[in-house]
Design an enzyme around this catalytic site. Structure first.
Site: not given
Length: 266
Positions: A13, A15, A142, A155, A159
């Protein structure tokens, strides 16, 4: 053997799927990995519709947290295509909860999927590339890997870790012919927010306005594809205010700290 073999994780799904279609149109040999085999088969069918022969596609279900399986999976890909030219570590989870309310199990899951899983698969593939004296390793990090934002402590930590790991890895292996790219998406219209973890680890189940108004995922994949083909070391991709935050953080860290505290970049 095809001109280039590309292995994409998180290919079921978002990217990952959109990037698979970009490489399908380019005629690459594609290895599609994620946990959901049915969704991988759907993506594979789309790649065939885009013009890629079925023989050029290999669906390989993979749980990135199952480190013990990575070596065997890597060898399976090498046996099928002869080599791995590009690995795109794209599997990942997001989060949307305040630190004070977030269970430690949520942080553990984020680190297992977004950090340790990427490192483990990279370490499985790296020896093959070093032996050949060529290859390309990429990770979907990100903007949150450069800028800390509210309700995403886990998160952002994951990242930031990926940006640091792949920057350091690049310094180690680039002179050996192995290229390393860090992809820095901003808000992209995918299900990442909908699937993000709440304080107790359950999926949020709904998107947010920033993601809903973000860059189209196919437009994002086109930018990433071009950057990977050019072997860019960093590939920022997005169209909103979050992209300006990358420059503000470099030029005035204090300003970005104030802006994020006020919730103007979240």
């Amino acid at each position: 053997m095809t001109a280039q073999t590309v292995w994409i994780t998180g290919a079921s799904s978002g990217i990952g799927e959109a990037l698979a279609l970009q490489f399908a149109k380019d005629g690459a040999g594609l290895v599609l990995s994620a946990r959901r085999e049915d969704e991988l088969q759907r993506v594979a069918a789309r790649c065939v519709e885009a013009g890629l022969p079925e023989d050029n596609i290999f669906v390989l279900p993979l749980d990135v947290t199952d480190w013990a399986s990575h070596e065997a999976s890597t060898q399976t890909v090498v046996d099928r295509f002869g080599a791995i030219d590009l690995l795109v570590n794209n599997a990942g989870l997001s989060q949307g909860s305040l630190c004070a309310e977030t269970d430690m199990s949520v942080y553990q899951k984020l680190m297992d999927v977004d950090v340790m899983g990427q490192i483990a698969l990279t370490k499985a593939v790296l020896p093959h590339m070093l032996k050949r004296g060529q290859g390309h390793l990429a990770v979907t990090a990100s903007v949150a890997g450069k800028v800390g934002v509210p309700k995403m402590t886990g998160y952002c930590a994951a990242k930031h870790a990926m940006v640091g790991f792949f920057d350091a890895l690049r310094a180690e292996v680039e002179s050996s012919g192995v290229h390393v790219s860090t992809i820095l998406p901003g808000f992209i219209r995918t299900n990442i927010a909908k699937n993000s973890l709440s304080a107790d680890g359950t999926p949020h189940g709904e998107t947010d306005s920033d993601v809903a108004s973000g860059m189209d995922v196919d437009e994002c994949a086109a930018v990433v594809f071009k950057g990977l083909k050019a072997r860019k070391r960093e590939i920022p991709v997005g169209k909103g205010k979050e992209m300006a935050a990358l420059w503000v953080k470099r030029l005035s860290p204090e300003l970005i700290f104030r802006l994020t505290r006020r919730g103007k970049h979240s």
